[in-house]
Design a protein around this motif. Structure first.
Motif, PDB file in Angstrom:
ATOM      1  N   SER A   1     -10.217  16.493  -0.749  1.00 19.65           N
ATOM      2  CA  SER A   1      -9.423  17.733  -0.705  1.00 19.65           C
ATOM      3  C   SER A   1      -8.098  17.531   0.032  1.00 19.65           C
ATOM      4  CB  SER A   1     -10.228  18.847  -0.022  1.00 19.65           C
ATOM      5  OG  SER A   1     -10.578  18.479   1.306  1.00 19.65           O
ATOM      6  N   ASP A   2      -7.996  16.420   0.773  1.00 17.17           N
ATOM      7  CA  ASP A   2      -6.762  16.146   1.515  1.00 17.17           C
ATOM      8  C   ASP A   2      -5.562  15.975   0.590  1.00 17.17           C
ATOM      9  OD1 ASP A   2      -7.985  16.277   3.956  1.00 17.17           O
ATOM     10  OD2 ASP A   2      -8.260  14.106   4.180  1.00 17.17           O
ATOM     11  N   ILE A   3      -5.801  15.455  -0.600  1.00 19.66           N
ATOM     12  CA  ILE A   3      -4.687  15.224  -1.521  1.00 19.66           C
ATOM     13  C   ILE A   3      -4.045  16.546  -1.919  1.00 19.66           C
ATOM     14  CG2 ILE A   3      -4.007  14.254  -3.747  1.00 19.66           C
ATOM     15  CD1 ILE A   3      -6.324  12.285  -3.511  1.00 19.66           C
ATOM     16  N   ASP A   4      -4.875  17.524  -2.280  1.00 15.96           N
ATOM     17  CA  ASP A   4      -4.339  18.842  -2.636  1.00 15.96           C
ATOM     18  C   ASP A   4      -3.694  19.522  -1.438  1.00 15.96           C
ATOM     19  OD1 ASP A   4      -5.150  18.600  -5.271  1.00 15.96           O
ATOM     20  OD2 ASP A   4      -7.095  19.550  -4.923  1.00 15.96           O
TER      21      ASP A   4
ATOM     22  N   MET B   1       6.650   9.412   6.733  1.00 16.19           N
ATOM     23  CA  MET B   1       6.289  10.674   7.375  1.00 16.19           C
ATOM     24  C   MET B   1       6.288  10.527   8.896  1.00 16.19           C
ATOM     25  SD  MET B   1       5.785  13.819   7.043  1.00 16.19           S
ATOM     26  CE  MET B   1       5.780  13.857   5.254  1.00 16.19           C
ATOM     27  N   THR B   2       5.893   9.356   9.390  1.00 13.91           N
ATOM     28  CA  THR B   2       5.953   9.097  10.837  1.00 13.91           C
ATOM     29  C   THR B   2       7.392   9.191  11.317  1.00 13.91           C
ATOM     30  OG1 THR B   2       4.032   7.629  10.745  1.00 13.91           O
ATOM     31  CG2 THR B   2       5.464   7.416  12.658  1.00 13.91           C
ATOM     32  N   PHE B   3       8.291   8.576  10.553  1.00 14.73           N
ATOM     33  CA  PHE B   3       9.717   8.617  10.900  1.00 14.73           C
ATOM     34  C   PHE B   3      10.232  10.055  10.918  1.00 14.73           C
ATOM     35  CE2 PHE B   3      14.175   8.775   9.667  1.00 14.73           C
ATOM     36  CZ  PHE B   3      14.764   7.880  10.560  1.00 14.73           C
ATOM     37  N   THR B   4       9.945  10.797   9.841  1.00 15.61           N
ATOM     38  CA  THR B   4      10.449  12.165   9.723  1.00 15.61           C
ATOM     39  C   THR B   4       9.869  13.071  10.804  1.00 15.61           C
ATOM     40  OG1 THR B   4      10.634  11.870   7.327  1.00 15.61           O
ATOM     41  CG2 THR B   4      10.698  14.113   8.149  1.00 15.61           C
ATOM     42  N   GLN B   5       8.582  12.903  11.073  1.00 19.27           N
ATOM     43  CA  GLN B   5       7.955  13.748  12.084  1.00 19.27           C
ATOM     44  C   GLN B   5       8.545  13.472  13.467  1.00 19.27           C
ATOM     45  OE1 GLN B   5       5.491  13.926  14.768  1.00 19.27           O
ATOM     46  NE2 GLN B   5       5.735  16.132  14.461  1.00 19.27           N
ATOM     47  N   ASN B   6       8.788  12.202  13.758  1.00 18.27           N
ATOM     48  CA  ASN B   6       9.403  11.838  15.038  1.00 18.27           C
ATOM     49  C   ASN B   6      10.822  12.386  15.157  1.00 18.27           C
ATOM     50  OD1 ASN B   6       7.177  10.439  15.966  1.00 18.27           O
ATOM     51  ND2 ASN B   6       7.901   8.452  15.241  1.00 18.27           N
TER      52      ASN B   6
ATOM     53  N   CYS C   1       0.855  -1.191   0.000  1.00 19.60           N
ATOM     54  CA  CYS C   1       0.000   0.000   0.000  1.00 19.60           C
ATOM     55  C   CYS C   1       0.891   1.241   0.000  1.00 19.60           C
ATOM     56  CB  CYS C   1      -0.905   0.020   1.228  1.00 19.60           C
ATOM     57  SG  CYS C   1      -1.850   1.548   1.399  1.00 19.60           S
ATOM     58  N   MET C   2       0.797   2.054  -1.041  1.00 19.42           N
ATOM     59  CA  MET C   2       1.687   3.203  -1.159  1.00 19.42           C
ATOM     60  C   MET C   2       1.289   4.345  -0.223  1.00 19.42           C
ATOM     61  SD  MET C   2       3.679   1.745  -3.121  1.00 19.42           S
ATOM     62  CE  MET C   2       4.865   3.073  -3.153  1.00 19.42           C
ATOM     63  N   VAL C   3       0.036   4.409   0.160  1.00 21.36           N
ATOM     64  CA  VAL C   3      -0.373   5.420   1.141  1.00 21.36           C
ATOM     65  C   VAL C   3       0.237   5.072   2.500  1.00 21.36           C
ATOM     66  CG1 VAL C   3      -2.312   6.658   2.181  1.00 21.36           C
ATOM     67  CG2 VAL C   3      -2.537   5.703  -0.118  1.00 21.36           C
ATOM     68  N   GLU C   4       0.241   3.791   2.822  1.00 24.34           N
ATOM     69  CA  GLU C   4       0.851   3.340   4.075  1.00 24.34           C
ATOM     70  C   GLU C   4       2.358   3.587   4.062  1.00 24.34           C
ATOM     71  OE1 GLU C   4       1.129   1.921   7.862  1.00 24.34           O
ATOM     72  OE2 GLU C   4      -0.744   2.254   6.745  1.00 24.34           O
ATOM     73  N   VAL C   5       2.991   3.416   2.898  1.00 25.90           N
ATOM     74  CA  VAL C   5       4.427   3.692   2.764  1.00 25.90           C
ATOM     75  C   VAL C   5       4.700   5.163   3.052  1.00 25.90           C
ATOM     76  CG1 VAL C   5       6.330   3.881   1.093  1.00 25.90           C
ATOM     77  CG2 VAL C   5       4.950   1.806   1.169  1.00 25.90           C
ATOM     78  N   ALA C   6       3.896   6.034   2.458  1.00 25.46           N
ATOM     79  CA  ALA C   6       4.049   7.473   2.700  1.00 25.46           C
ATOM     80  C   ALA C   6       3.870   7.793   4.185  1.00 25.46           C
ATOM     81  CB  ALA C   6       3.043   8.257   1.862  1.00 25.46           C
TER      82      ALA C   6
ATOM     83  N   LYS D   1       3.833  17.349  11.008  1.00 25.76           N
ATOM     84  CA  LYS D   1       2.800  16.852  11.927  1.00 25.76           C
ATOM     85  C   LYS D   1       1.430  16.881  11.255  1.00 25.76           C
ATOM     86  CE  LYS D   1       0.872  17.684  16.550  1.00 25.76           C
ATOM     87  NZ  LYS D   1       0.911  18.572  17.737  1.00 25.76           N
ATOM     88  N   ARG D   2       1.149  17.969  10.558  1.00 24.33           N
ATOM     89  CA  ARG D   2      -0.148  18.090   9.877  1.00 24.33           C
ATOM     90  C   ARG D   2      -0.257  17.085   8.727  1.00 24.33           C
ATOM     91  NH1 ARG D   2      -4.971  17.796   9.628  1.00 24.33           N
ATOM     92  NH2 ARG D   2      -6.181  19.066   8.193  1.00 24.33           N
ATOM     93  N   MET D   3       0.833  16.910   7.984  1.00 20.57           N
ATOM     94  CA  MET D   3       0.819  15.936   6.889  1.00 20.57           C
ATOM     95  C   MET D   3       0.572  14.525   7.421  1.00 20.57           C
ATOM     96  SD  MET D   3       3.827  17.172   4.262  1.00 20.57           S
ATOM     97  CE  MET D   3       3.292  16.087   2.926  1.00 20.57           C
ATOM     98  N   LEU D   4       1.193  14.208   8.549  1.00 25.35           N
ATOM     99  CA  LEU D   4       1.004  12.881   9.147  1.00 25.35           C
ATOM    100  C   LEU D   4      -0.446  12.695   9.605  1.00 25.35           C
ATOM    101  CD1 LEU D   4       2.136  10.192  10.072  1.00 25.35           C
ATOM    102  CD2 LEU D   4       2.902  11.295  12.188  1.00 25.35           C
ATOM    103  N   GLU D   5      -1.040  13.731  10.180  1.00 25.06           N
ATOM    104  CA  GLU D   5      -2.445  13.650  10.615  1.00 25.06           C
ATOM    105  C   GLU D   5      -3.357  13.351   9.418  1.00 25.06           C
ATOM    106  OE1 GLU D   5      -3.172  17.417  12.379  1.00 25.06           O
ATOM    107  OE2 GLU D   5      -2.222  16.910  14.310  1.00 25.06           O
ATOM    108  N   ILE D   6      -3.104  14.013   8.299  1.00 26.21           N
ATOM    109  CA  ILE D   6      -3.919  13.792   7.100  1.00 26.21           C
ATOM    110  C   ILE D   6      -3.757  12.358   6.599  1.00 26.21           C
ATOM    111  CG2 ILE D   6      -4.219  14.450   4.677  1.00 26.21           C
ATOM    112  CD1 ILE D   6      -3.423  17.310   5.490  1.00 26.21           C
ATOM    113  N   LEU D   7      -2.525  11.868   6.561  1.00 26.70           N
ATOM    114  CA  LEU D   7      -2.270  10.505   6.099  1.00 26.70           C
ATOM    115  C   LEU D   7      -2.933   9.482   7.017  1.00 26.70           C
ATOM    116  CD1 LEU D   7       1.472  10.935   5.072  1.00 26.70           C
ATOM    117  CD2 LEU D   7      -0.418  10.406   3.516  1.00 26.70           C
TER     118      LEU D   7
END
Length: 624
Positions: free
Chosen positions: A510-513, A474-479, A465-470, A493-499
């Motif tokens: 609209s989350d994609i944009d 992002m979890t790693f980077t945010q941490n 799943c490529m969304v899960e990969v992203a 942090k906001r990008m991770l919340e959206i994912l």
């Protein structure tokens, strides 16, 4: 023991002669992976058995080896990690895979005493037995320069490093070249930093050399933080003297007298091998004062990092060495102007320094003959993920993904289809099927929105799943965000919340944009390289797999059935026998019913752990 040039030449000649006279050698891979698999127990067992069988065993290279003696070595990582523990036997070149302690006696009896290959321990593919290492497809297509000694010499012995020409580049730099000549050679070679940015090494050295100050530093970045990356670790463990030699040549070129190696504390074996190498080099007078009888003084210290990913960034790394919190600072001034302790500093990674002695000995033209003109030389990659052959590889720059994944890597595990490869870790991007013939070099990857990074290659199959990969990256980077700048601290942090919302069924189209807008803002306004590249995995997955994002959002389904928040677990009433096993094993009591009648799952209570699916003997519990 303080050496001059003639002493070094004589000692090198003596040990080279001894190395060549040592006819039989057993090289046990003593890299971190093989040690975890029991390599040291194999090493000890072989020594014990040789003593019992009265086989003359030499631990460590001797100046006058006995004709019938067998040298036993703790080598660095052989690279074929999927098949460890590995044992190589010379002079035949036999490579034995997945060796166990109980195999030792047969190895000695058949190979050492009777010159026969233990075929059951050799690598086999499609019925073909590959006895010798260089015949195995995994190795056959590689060009090992930075890794050339890993797996071939004793990683704990300076004498074996002498025997393969060790410190001859240092000797040449000290006596046959001046600082300008050295920098000219490195500039002409077009060696680019292997830590990810690809900055020209010679230009960096020249900038430090031209700084008007008496104090300058050489810093080696061994803080390898990308998930799945272990290239620098393997070089530090398997060929530590090569790293020291590269640093010393840089010091001669730039006028530095002190160096630091910054290694993450999670690399205890690398730290141990480096400490041992520094001690050995110092005892021979190769490190310290008046090196080889000259006025060149240089000392190296090791600094252990706490494992913060941001400390891979230059200014954060130097701050950490200084005892401060590892956080990037605003630039300019650059590290070459004000680096460690506010003094001009050369900062290169392990693999970059490991290439320097080869360039000094063989020349810039030789180096430029390997790979493309703008990115010459080789690159080490950690090949991991859904691939047949995982491990550490080294190939010429400009090699294609197809050559690496389907040639060296042996293709996708289980015969599944290739889907994507994440290159460059959390700072990199996702490449797809249409990119398989893309040449891997700094400039080609930049054009498609990716980067080599430190060299991690995570291969993904059709079920990923490529969304899960992203979300993972992002979890790693945010941490790992140090929190100093708002774009990285709050934006990731906001990008991770959206994912997380998308993978749990709460996403909006609209989350994609919004993800793309946040990515653009962060990449243009973040303080350091971590923040500027943090969004690349998200951007590349949206670019290449936008349909997966839309299915997650619109249909509330994960096509690969990876995202637990989008799973629906149900009981097929026609198959359920009413045995109650699922009800008894459910950790949240979400399953109810009566014996011998079909059971049901309360979707509100179900945490989708899958325990009931595994427990059902009748295959009545399924997920959609």
């Amino acid at each position: 023991m303080l050496l001059n040039r003639d002493d070094l030449i004589n000692i090198r000649d003596e040990y080279t002669d001894s190395f060549q006279k040592e006819k039989k050698k057993i090289l046990i891979c003593a890299g971190t992976g093989c040690i975890a698999g029991g390599a040291l127990e194999i090493y000890d067992e072989l020594i014990r058995l040789m003593k019992d069988k009265k086989i003359d065993c030499e631990v460590g290279l001797q100046k006058e080896p006995h004709d019938e003696s067998v040298g036993i070595k703790k080598s660095g990582c052989h690279g074929f990690c999927e098949m460890g523990p590995l044992v190589k036997i010379e002079p035949w070149g036999y490579l034995y895979i997945k060796v166990k302690r109980e195999d030792c006696e047969e190895i000695l009896e058949k190979t050492i005493l009777h010159d026969e290959c233990v075929e059951r321990l050799a690598y086999t593919k499609n019925g073909k037995i590959y006895k010798k290492q260089e015949e195995i497809p995994f190795y056959k297509s590689q060009t090992r320069l930075a890794l050339e000694h890993c797996g071939h010499i004793d990683a704990t012995s300076i004498e074996e490093y002498f025997a393969v020409g060790g410190y001859s580049a240092l000797e040449k730099a000290l006596f046959d070249m001046d600082a300008g000549n050295i920098i000219e050679e490195i500039e002409e070679s077009n060696l680019r930093g292997r830590g990810g940015g690809g900055f020209p090494t010679g230009r960096k050295w020249s900038q430090v050399k031209n700084q008007k100050t008496d104090i300058k530093y050489i810093v080696c970045n061994g803080d390898e933080g990308d998930p799945g990356a272990f290239m620098d670790r393997s070089v530090m463990e398997g060929d530590p003297h090569r790293v020291l030699e590269g640093m010393m040549i840089a010091a001669i070129a730039c006028g530095a007298t002190e160096g630091y190696i910054y290694v993450r504390a999670e690399y205890p074996l690398a730290v141990s091998r480096l400490k041992n190498a520094i001690s050995q080099a110092t005892s021979y007078g190769i490190l310290g004062e008046n090196i080889l009888g000259t006025n060149f003084n240089f000392n190296i210290k090791i600094n252990k990092g706490a494992g913060a990913f941001v400390c891979g960034e230059g200014s954060a790394l130097t701050a950490s060495i200084e005892g401060k919190r590892g956080m990037p600072r605003v630039k300019p001034p650059r590290t070459v102007e004000q680096g460690l302790f506010a003094k001009p500093t050369v900062l290169n990674n392990v693999e970059t320094f490991a290439n320097v002695p080869l360039i000094i000995i063989n020349g810039a033209l030789w180096y430029k003959s390997i790979g493309p003109e703008n990115s010459p030389g080789t690159k080490a990659f950690a090949l991991t993920g859904n691939i047949e052959n995982t491990g550490l590889i080294e190939v010429p720059m400009g090699s294609t993904l197809r050559e690496i994944i389907f040639g060296i890597g042996g293709g996708i595990k289980g015969g599944k289809k290739f889907k994507a490869v994440q290159i460059g870790g959390p700072s990199g991007g996702c490449l797809i099927t249409s990119d398989l013939d893309l040449r891997l070099d700094f400039d080609s990857l930049k054009k498609v929105g990716a980067m080599i990074g430190s060299g991690g290659l995570v291969v993904m199959d059709e079920d990923t799943c490529m969304v899960e990969v992203a979300k993972f990256f992002m979890t790693f980077t945010q941490n790992e965000s140090c929190g100093k700048c708002v774009p990285c601290r709050e934006g990731t942090k906001r990008m991770l919340e959206i994912l997380k919302n998308i993978t749990s069924g709460e996403g909006k189209i609209s989350d994609i944009d919004m993800l793309m807008e946040l990515a653009d803002t962060i990449s243009h306004t973040a303080l350091c390289g971590l923040g500027k590249t943090a969004a690349l995995p998200v951007v590349s997955t949206i670019k290449n797999f936008r349909d997966e994002y839309e299915i997650h959002i619109n249909q509330k389904k994960c096509p690969s059935k990876t995202c637990s928040g989008l799973k629906t677990i149900f009981i097929d009433k026609d198959l359920c026998k009413g045995c109650s096993k699922c009800s008894r094993i459910c950790p949240v009591n979400a399953i109810s019913g009566k014996i011998k009648l079909p059971y049901t799952i309360d979707k509100e209570k179900c945490i989708k752990c899958g325990a009931c699916i595994e427990a059902c003997a009748f295959k009545a519990i399924k997920e959609d």
